[in-house]
Design a protein around this motif. Structure first.
Motif, PDB file in Angstrom:
ATOM      1  N   ALA A 114      -2.722  -5.702  -6.864  1.00 22.01           N
ATOM      2  CA  ALA A 114      -4.252  -5.884  -7.162  1.00 22.01           C
ATOM      3  C   ALA A 114      -3.774  -5.790  -8.482  1.00 22.01           C
ATOM      4  O   ALA A 114      -3.123  -5.068  -9.083  1.00 22.01           O
ATOM      5  CB  ALA A 114      -4.823  -4.614  -6.502  1.00 22.01           C
ATOM      6  N   VAL A 115      -4.921  -6.388  -9.103  1.00 20.59           N
ATOM      7  CA  VAL A 115      -5.285  -6.586 -10.639  1.00 20.59           C
ATOM      8  C   VAL A 115      -6.695  -5.994 -10.895  1.00 20.59           C
ATOM      9  O   VAL A 115      -7.495  -6.657 -10.374  1.00 20.59           O
ATOM     10  CB  VAL A 115      -5.095  -8.048 -11.229  1.00 20.59           C
ATOM     11  CG1 VAL A 115      -5.401  -8.008 -12.775  1.00 20.59           C
ATOM     12  CG2 VAL A 115      -3.661  -8.588 -10.869  1.00 20.59           C
ATOM     13  N   ASN A 116      -6.666  -5.226 -11.774  1.00 21.74           N
ATOM     14  CA  ASN A 116      -7.834  -4.500 -12.251  1.00 21.74           C
ATOM     15  C   ASN A 116      -9.007  -5.421 -12.854  1.00 21.74           C
ATOM     16  O   ASN A 116      -8.722  -6.207 -13.753  1.00 21.74           O
ATOM     17  CB  ASN A 116      -7.565  -3.446 -13.330  1.00 21.74           C
ATOM     18  CG  ASN A 116      -8.902  -2.582 -13.607  1.00 21.74           C
ATOM     19  OD1 ASN A 116      -9.736  -2.833 -13.270  1.00 21.74           O
ATOM     20  ND2 ASN A 116      -8.538  -1.334 -14.152  1.00 21.74           N
ATOM     21  N   VAL A 161       0.955  -2.353  -7.498  1.00 22.24           N
ATOM     22  CA  VAL A 161       1.893  -2.804  -6.532  1.00 22.24           C
ATOM     23  C   VAL A 161       2.166  -1.550  -5.448  1.00 22.24           C
ATOM     24  O   VAL A 161       2.389  -0.578  -5.859  1.00 22.24           O
ATOM     25  CB  VAL A 161       3.184  -3.739  -6.896  1.00 22.24           C
ATOM     26  CG1 VAL A 161       2.730  -4.569  -7.565  1.00 22.24           C
ATOM     27  CG2 VAL A 161       4.114  -2.735  -7.374  1.00 22.24           C
ATOM     28  N   ALA A 162       2.075  -2.069  -4.186  1.00 19.83           N
ATOM     29  CA  ALA A 162       2.523  -0.957  -3.323  1.00 19.83           C
ATOM     30  C   ALA A 162       3.308  -2.039  -1.971  1.00 19.83           C
ATOM     31  O   ALA A 162       3.011  -3.082  -1.901  1.00 19.83           O
ATOM     32  CB  ALA A 162       1.203  -0.521  -2.885  1.00 19.83           C
ATOM     33  N   TRP A 163       4.082  -1.146  -1.474  1.00 22.01           N
ATOM     34  CA  TRP A 163       4.964  -1.957  -0.405  1.00 22.01           C
ATOM     35  C   TRP A 163       5.440  -0.546   0.548  1.00 22.01           C
ATOM     36  O   TRP A 163       5.289   0.437   0.285  1.00 22.01           O
ATOM     37  CB  TRP A 163       6.159  -2.645  -1.179  1.00 22.01           C
ATOM     38  CG  TRP A 163       6.999  -1.838  -1.801  1.00 22.01           C
ATOM     39  CD1 TRP A 163       8.180  -1.179  -1.201  1.00 22.01           C
ATOM     40  CD2 TRP A 163       7.049  -1.209  -3.152  1.00 22.01           C
ATOM     41  NE1 TRP A 163       8.848  -0.209  -2.244  1.00 22.01           N
ATOM     42  CE2 TRP A 163       8.094  -0.366  -3.128  1.00 22.01           C
ATOM     43  CE3 TRP A 163       6.249  -1.455  -4.039  1.00 22.01           C
ATOM     44  CZ2 TRP A 163       8.449   0.259  -4.490  1.00 22.01           C
ATOM     45  CZ3 TRP A 163       6.450  -0.937  -5.343  1.00 22.01           C
ATOM     46  CH2 TRP A 163       7.474  -0.077  -5.605  1.00 22.01           C
ATOM     47  N   SER A 169      -2.750  -1.700   1.789  1.00 18.14           N
ATOM     48  CA  SER A 169      -3.415  -2.700   0.828  1.00 18.14           C
ATOM     49  C   SER A 169      -4.302  -1.878  -0.297  1.00 18.14           C
ATOM     50  O   SER A 169      -4.085  -0.694  -0.028  1.00 18.14           O
ATOM     51  CB  SER A 169      -4.500  -3.331   1.827  1.00 18.14           C
ATOM     52  OG  SER A 169      -5.382  -2.106   2.161  1.00 18.14           O
ATOM     53  N   LEU A 170      -4.525  -2.571  -1.302  1.00 18.66           N
ATOM     54  CA  LEU A 170      -4.892  -1.999  -2.611  1.00 18.66           C
ATOM     55  C   LEU A 170      -6.090  -2.946  -2.789  1.00 18.66           C
ATOM     56  O   LEU A 170      -6.353  -3.959  -2.691  1.00 18.66           O
ATOM     57  CB  LEU A 170      -4.088  -2.341  -3.776  1.00 18.66           C
ATOM     58  CG  LEU A 170      -2.659  -1.671  -3.608  1.00 18.66           C
ATOM     59  CD1 LEU A 170      -1.651  -2.162  -4.578  1.00 18.66           C
ATOM     60  CD2 LEU A 170      -2.961  -0.105  -3.999  1.00 18.66           C
ATOM     61  N   ALA A 171      -7.177  -2.043  -3.558  1.00 18.94           N
ATOM     62  CA  ALA A 171      -8.460  -2.616  -3.936  1.00 18.94           C
ATOM     63  C   ALA A 171      -8.803  -1.967  -5.473  1.00 18.94           C
ATOM     64  O   ALA A 171      -8.678  -0.539  -5.290  1.00 18.94           O
ATOM     65  CB  ALA A 171      -9.546  -3.044  -3.026  1.00 18.94           C
ATOM     66  N   PHE A 172      -9.409  -2.747  -6.251  1.00 20.80           N
ATOM     67  CA  PHE A 172     -10.067  -1.989  -7.367  1.00 20.80           C
ATOM     68  C   PHE A 172     -11.504  -2.103  -7.129  1.00 20.80           C
ATOM     69  O   PHE A 172     -12.074  -3.335  -6.646  1.00 20.80           O
ATOM     70  CB  PHE A 172      -9.503  -2.646  -8.734  1.00 20.80           C
ATOM     71  CG  PHE A 172      -8.420  -2.430  -9.183  1.00 20.80           C
ATOM     72  CD1 PHE A 172      -8.116  -1.232 -10.156  1.00 20.80           C
ATOM     73  CD2 PHE A 172      -7.084  -2.892  -9.116  1.00 20.80           C
ATOM     74  CE1 PHE A 172      -7.007  -1.094 -10.784  1.00 20.80           C
ATOM     75  CE2 PHE A 172      -6.305  -2.749  -9.742  1.00 20.80           C
ATOM     76  CZ  PHE A 172      -6.037  -1.655 -10.423  1.00 20.80           C
ATOM     77  N   VAL A 187      -8.544   2.156  -8.541  1.00 20.95           N
ATOM     78  CA  VAL A 187      -7.772   1.609  -7.555  1.00 20.95           C
ATOM     79  C   VAL A 187      -7.836   2.650  -6.302  1.00 20.95           C
ATOM     80  O   VAL A 187      -7.975   3.766  -6.557  1.00 20.95           O
ATOM     81  CB  VAL A 187      -6.231   1.495  -8.101  1.00 20.95           C
ATOM     82  CG1 VAL A 187      -5.628   2.808  -8.018  1.00 20.95           C
ATOM     83  CG2 VAL A 187      -5.803   0.582  -7.158  1.00 20.95           C
ATOM     84  N   PHE A 188      -8.074   1.879  -5.315  1.00 20.99           N
ATOM     85  CA  PHE A 188      -7.946   2.525  -3.997  1.00 20.99           C
ATOM     86  C   PHE A 188      -6.771   1.977  -3.227  1.00 20.99           C
ATOM     87  O   PHE A 188      -6.644   0.765  -3.211  1.00 20.99           O
ATOM     88  CB  PHE A 188      -9.117   2.362  -3.279  1.00 20.99           C
ATOM     89  CG  PHE A 188     -10.648   2.839  -3.660  1.00 20.99           C
ATOM     90  CD1 PHE A 188     -10.860   4.297  -3.497  1.00 20.99           C
ATOM     91  CD2 PHE A 188     -11.168   2.089  -4.693  1.00 20.99           C
ATOM     92  CE1 PHE A 188     -11.746   4.905  -3.969  1.00 20.99           C
ATOM     93  CE2 PHE A 188     -12.047   2.792  -5.432  1.00 20.99           C
ATOM     94  CZ  PHE A 188     -12.552   4.113  -5.202  1.00 20.99           C
TER      95      PHE A 188
END
Length: 111
Positions: free
Chosen positions: A35-37, A46-48, A90-93, A99-100
């Motif tokens: 995810a990009v801010n 990044v997350a994995w 999953s990620l989201a700004f 970031v969440f």
């Protein structure tokens, strides 16, 4: 001649590759999410899913504040309970640049 150009293409692609092994894991690392801010394009997270030597899968994250040139050390997130394993990160700004992260913690038995 075609073989020569094919070889040259792959050699050039390898020399100028920008792939970076962010996970640096020894075992399974998979299902990455990036995810990009939206308020700061240089802030990337990044997350994995990552399997640790104990056989359980945890979620790991890393972030960059300079558009991916350098990365902070990986952080391993704790599972909700000792028997849990993690999946589907999953990620989201949001619009404020916070970031969440979400993922599943489960205790699935194979028997």
């Amino acid at each position: 001649m075609k073989k020569f150009f094919a070889y040259l293409f792959f050699l050039t692609a390898e020399l100028f590759s920008q792939n970076v092994n962010l996970s640096q894991g020894d075992l399974f690392d998979g299902e990455p999410y990036i995810a990009v801010n939206p308020t700061n394009g240089k802030n990337v997270v990044v997350a994995w899913m990552s399997m640790l030597p104990n056989g359980k899968i945890y979620i790991k994250t890393r972030n960059s504040l300079d558009a991916g040139r350098t990365w902070q050390p990986a952080v391993t997130l704790e599972n909700a309970f000792m028997q849990a394993t993690a999946a589907d990160v999953s990620l989201a700004f949001n619009k404020a640049g916070e970031v969440f992260l979400s993922f599943i913690n489960s205790n699935h038995r194979l028997n």
